[in-house]
Motif scaffolding. Structure first.
Motif, mmCIF file in Angstrom:
data_model
loop_
_atom_site.group_PDB
_atom_site.id
_atom_site.type_symbol
_atom_site.label_atom_id
_atom_site.label_comp_id
_atom_site.label_asym_id
_atom_site.label_seq_id
_atom_site.Cartn_x
_atom_site.Cartn_y
_atom_site.Cartn_z
ATOM 1 N N ASP A 330 -41.839 -8.383 31.597
ATOM 2 C CA ASP A 330 -40.588 -7.928 32.182
ATOM 3 C C ASP A 330 -39.783 -7.031 31.244
ATOM 4 O O ASP A 330 -39.063 -6.147 31.704
ATOM 5 C CB ASP A 330 -39.730 -9.130 32.579
ATOM 6 N N TYR A 331 -39.915 -7.270 29.945
ATOM 7 C CA TYR A 331 -39.149 -6.499 28.960
ATOM 8 C C TYR A 331 -40.073 -6.029 27.841
ATOM 9 O O TYR A 331 -41.018 -6.727 27.459
ATOM 10 C CB TYR A 331 -38.020 -7.339 28.364
ATOM 11 N N LEU A 332 -39.802 -4.852 27.335
ATOM 12 C CA LEU A 332 -40.484 -4.330 26.165
ATOM 13 C C LEU A 332 -39.527 -4.348 24.987
ATOM 14 O O LEU A 332 -38.361 -3.970 25.119
ATOM 15 C CB LEU A 332 -40.961 -2.892 26.418
ATOM 16 N N THR A 333 -40.012 -4.793 23.835
ATOM 17 C CA THR A 333 -39.202 -4.801 22.624
ATOM 18 C C THR A 333 -39.596 -3.607 21.779
ATOM 19 O O THR A 333 -40.701 -3.551 21.234
ATOM 20 C CB THR A 333 -39.407 -6.104 21.826
ATOM 21 N N LEU A 334 -38.709 -2.642 21.682
ATOM 22 C CA LEU A 334 -39.027 -1.397 21.017
ATOM 23 C C LEU A 334 -38.996 -1.541 19.505
ATOM 24 O O LEU A 334 -38.566 -2.569 18.964
ATOM 25 C CB LEU A 334 -38.056 -0.305 21.468
ATOM 26 N N GLU A 335 -39.448 -0.497 18.822
ATOM 27 C CA GLU A 335 -39.566 -0.546 17.369
ATOM 28 C C GLU A 335 -38.231 -0.795 16.693
ATOM 29 O O GLU A 335 -38.152 -1.435 15.635
ATOM 30 C CB GLU A 335 -40.185 0.761 16.860
ATOM 31 N N ASP A 336 -37.134 -0.316 17.313
ATOM 32 C CA ASP A 336 -35.804 -0.512 16.736
ATOM 33 C C ASP A 336 -35.180 -1.848 17.122
ATOM 34 O O ASP A 336 -34.023 -2.121 16.809
ATOM 35 C CB ASP A 336 -34.869 0.631 17.140
ATOM 36 N N GLY A 337 -35.949 -2.703 17.807
ATOM 37 C CA GLY A 337 -35.463 -4.019 18.188
ATOM 38 C C GLY A 337 -34.812 -4.072 19.564
ATOM 39 O O GLY A 337 -34.512 -5.162 20.066
ATOM 40 N N ARG A 338 -34.589 -2.930 20.164
ATOM 41 C CA ARG A 338 -33.945 -2.902 21.479
ATOM 42 C C ARG A 338 -34.907 -3.400 22.556
ATOM 43 O O ARG A 338 -36.084 -3.046 22.571
ATOM 44 C CB ARG A 338 -33.500 -1.472 21.795
ATOM 45 N N LYS A 339 -34.395 -4.232 23.467
ATOM 46 C CA LYS A 339 -35.185 -4.711 24.598
ATOM 47 C C LYS A 339 -34.865 -3.860 25.812
ATOM 48 O O LYS A 339 -33.699 -3.637 26.134
ATOM 49 C CB LYS A 339 -34.885 -6.187 24.889
ATOM 50 N N VAL A 340 -35.924 -3.401 26.491
ATOM 51 C CA VAL A 340 -35.705 -2.584 27.676
ATOM 52 C C VAL A 340 -36.352 -3.243 28.880
ATOM 53 O O VAL A 340 -37.439 -3.819 28.799
ATOM 54 C CB VAL A 340 -36.261 -1.151 27.501
ATOM 55 N N ASP A 341 -35.649 -3.178 29.990
ATOM 56 C CA ASP A 341 -36.182 -3.608 31.279
ATOM 57 C C ASP A 341 -36.937 -2.405 31.836
ATOM 58 O O ASP A 341 -36.340 -1.491 32.407
ATOM 59 C CB ASP A 341 -35.027 -4.012 32.185
ATOM 60 N N TRP A 342 -38.248 -2.389 31.648
ATOM 61 C CA TRP A 342 -39.025 -1.204 31.998
ATOM 62 C C TRP A 342 -38.985 -0.898 33.488
ATOM 63 O O TRP A 342 -39.007 0.281 33.889
ATOM 64 C CB TRP A 342 -40.478 -1.356 31.527
ATOM 65 N N ARG A 343 -38.928 -1.936 34.332
ATOM 66 C CA ARG A 343 -38.878 -1.708 35.775
ATOM 67 C C ARG A 343 -37.620 -0.938 36.155
ATOM 68 O O ARG A 343 -37.660 0.033 36.912
ATOM 69 C CB ARG A 343 -38.921 -3.029 36.547
ATOM 70 N N ASP A 344 -36.498 -1.386 35.613
ATOM 71 C CA ASP A 344 -35.215 -0.757 35.915
ATOM 72 C C ASP A 344 -35.195 0.682 35.401
ATOM 73 O O ASP A 344 -34.782 1.614 36.104
ATOM 74 C CB ASP A 344 -34.091 -1.574 35.271
ATOM 75 N N GLU A 345 -35.657 0.901 34.177
ATOM 76 C CA GLU A 345 -35.622 2.240 33.591
ATOM 77 C C GLU A 345 -36.590 3.182 34.288
ATOM 78 O O GLU A 345 -36.269 4.352 34.534
ATOM 79 C CB GLU A 345 -35.910 2.176 32.088
ATOM 80 N N LEU A 346 -37.777 2.692 34.617
ATOM 81 C CA LEU A 346 -38.754 3.537 35.292
ATOM 82 C C LEU A 346 -38.274 3.900 36.690
ATOM 83 O O LEU A 346 -38.385 5.053 37.115
ATOM 84 C CB LEU A 346 -40.111 2.830 35.364
ATOM 85 N N ALA A 347 -37.730 2.924 37.420
ATOM 86 C CA ALA A 347 -37.232 3.200 38.767
ATOM 87 C C ALA A 347 -36.119 4.241 38.735
ATOM 88 O O ALA A 347 -36.110 5.196 39.532
ATOM 89 C CB ALA A 347 -36.738 1.915 39.420
ATOM 90 N N ASN A 348 -35.177 4.084 37.826
ATOM 91 C CA ASN A 348 -34.084 5.051 37.726
ATOM 92 C C ASN A 348 -34.593 6.438 37.354
ATOM 93 O O ASN A 348 -34.092 7.450 37.855
ATOM 94 C CB ASN A 348 -33.052 4.565 36.711
ATOM 95 N N LYS A 349 -35.584 6.490 36.472
ATOM 96 C CA LYS A 349 -36.161 7.775 36.083
ATOM 97 C C LYS A 349 -36.789 8.474 37.283
ATOM 98 O O LYS A 349 -36.534 9.660 37.533
ATOM 99 C CB LYS A 349 -37.206 7.553 34.982
ATOM 100 N N LEU A 350 -37.609 7.739 38.024
ATOM 101 C CA LEU A 350 -38.299 8.350 39.154
ATOM 102 C C LEU A 350 -37.329 8.769 40.254
ATOM 103 O O LEU A 350 -37.490 9.829 40.866
ATOM 104 C CB LEU A 350 -39.351 7.387 39.702
ATOM 105 N N ILE A 351 -36.328 7.962 40.498
ATOM 106 C CA ILE A 351 -35.328 8.317 41.511
ATOM 107 C C ILE A 351 -34.596 9.597 41.110
ATOM 108 O O ILE A 351 -34.322 10.470 41.946
ATOM 109 C CB ILE A 351 -34.343 7.152 41.710
#
Length: 415
Positions: A330-351
């Motif tokens: 559900d979440y990816l932990t990036l190299e800088d420690g930030r957690k991202v909700d990939w579903r939310d970010e990908l959906a917003n990007k595509l929209i």
């Protein structure tokens, strides 16, 4: 018997409550529920617009884009079938015509293609046929499945292409690649329940151990891959390449090791490799999977296909959504420690990048991504894989002995 076999398979593949196999976890709080509800209608509308665009581009004979490549038709058909709003509805006539074209393209040996790339076309068409959940399609599915299994290379164990699957072109050398192998494994995996049903006689199976070894040979991972080009550089460690010794499709280099220009990992192949490991019964906590996920987290980017720029960007989106959904991540932990909700970010990007006519298209033509039909189908499928309203779905895992009982996790829909 067919209904019980294929329904269980489709429950795994489509995650639909009507098929009785999906188990939702508890809602993780009102905040999360409200967050996903706020974008739900936007995602559904984007999917609807995308499918409306695809409908408008169908040829009167039932195919999309190019009749030579029925996979393009299969992607458009599957995009409709994956729309959460279409679940349980009778098939419209234009989708039936698409299915008819796919079936007419099947050859006596089970392959589904009209000109070249037989393995690729067959695998993609199989997933479209499975999505229909129709008993009448079972023989075609099993014939296609047997054809894909025959495409697996059986060479000496130390041959880098042993266990993999290539495009299937008869005039080309039997060189396997991770892209075709991943698509074939997906179709073989999700048709396993039907193959073991018994109604259609004994069915062949893949050499999954050999397939796993081929996947290993595509990973930048010195612990399991002893090919001379493998790197332990941090920027490469865990990532996947197109095929052993070659970075990407249509690479001018041969499979032989080139010290001056060793292959580089890139995003879409790393998602394909990670998902292929899961299909091959590798646990999601296995070091190979965790190393691939770490590479993807460190390379996370929605503006480009990491390692390839904008080449194959939309294939990357689809590979991302399929693989992360399959693993229940559900979440990816990036190299800088930030957690991202990939579903939310990908959906917003595509929209945000959908065109007014409902289509999507890449500015770069590599891998046919200047074709809006292909790219729009990719995006609809990516959005459909991003539509789980609540996190923490059960991941896709299955024992070797129980491969005919596949849990949900690849496709997600609102209930």
């Amino acid at each position: 018997m067919f209904k019980s076999a294929l329904s269980l398979t489709l429950a795994a593949a489509l995650g639909t409550a009507a098929l009785g196999q999906t188990t939702l976890t508890a809602v993780p709080g009102e905040a999360a529920s409200a967050k996903y509800a706020s974008i739900k209608q936007e995602i559904l509308r984007a999917i609807e617009k995308g499918n409306e665009y695809l409908k408008s581009k169908q040829n009167p004979e039932g195919y999309w884009a190019q009749p030579s490549y029925p996979a393009l038709t299969a992607l458009a058909v599957t995009a409709y079938m994956r729309d959460p709003e279409n679940q349980g509805k009778p098939l419209p006539e234009y989708i039936r015509k698409g299915y008819d074209f796919i079936l007419k393209s099947q050859k006596e040996d089970g392959s589904i293609f009209n000109r070249g790339m037989s393995s690729y076309n067959t695998a993609v068409c199989m997933m479209a046929l499975l999505a229909a959940n129709k008993e009448e399609y079972a023989p075609a599915i099993l014939k296609a499945r047997a054809y894909l299994i025959k495409q697996q290379n059986h060479f000496a164990p130390d041959n880098p292409y042993n266990g993999g699957i290539g495009y299937g072109d008869k005039k080309a050398p039997p060189i396997a690649d991770l892209s075709n192998t991943s698509l074939a494994l997906e179709a073989i995996y999700y048709s396993q329940k039907l193959a073991k049903d018994g109604k259609y006689g004994e069915q062949p199976d893949l050499d999954w151990n050999a397939a796993t070894e081929f996947i290993n040979r595509c990973q930048q991972n010195p612990a399991v891959n002893k090919e001379p080009w493998v790197s332990d550089d941090k920027s490469q460690l865990g990532g996947f390449v197109y095929r052993p010794g070659v970075a990407s499709a249509k690479d001018a280099k041969s499979a032989a090791f080139d010290k001056a220009e060793p292959p580089k990992a890139y995003g879409s192949m790393t998602y394909a490799g990670m998902q292929s490991l899961i299909y091959a019964n590798v646990d999601k906590n296995d070091p190979r999977v965790k190393l691939a996920l770490k590479w993807l987290e460190n390379s996370y980017n929605l503006d480009e296909n990491p390692g390839m720029g904008v080449q194959g960007l939309y294939y990357y989106y689809q590979a991302m959504s399929k693989a992360l959904s399959a693993l229940g991540i559900d979440y990816l932990t990036l190299e800088d420690g930030r957690k991202v909700d990939w579903r939310d970010e990908l959906a917003n990007k595509l929209i945000s990048i959908q065109k007014s006519d409902g289509s999507w298209v890449n500015t770069n033509n590599r891998w046919w991504e200047a074709d809006p039909v292909l790219v729009t189908a990719y995006c609809v499928l990516s959005l459909s894989s991003s539509t789980t309203p609540y996190p923490n779905r059960r991941p896709l895992t299955v024992s070797r002995a129980g491969r005919n009982s596949i849990p949900s996790g690849l496709f997600h829909f609102w209930k």
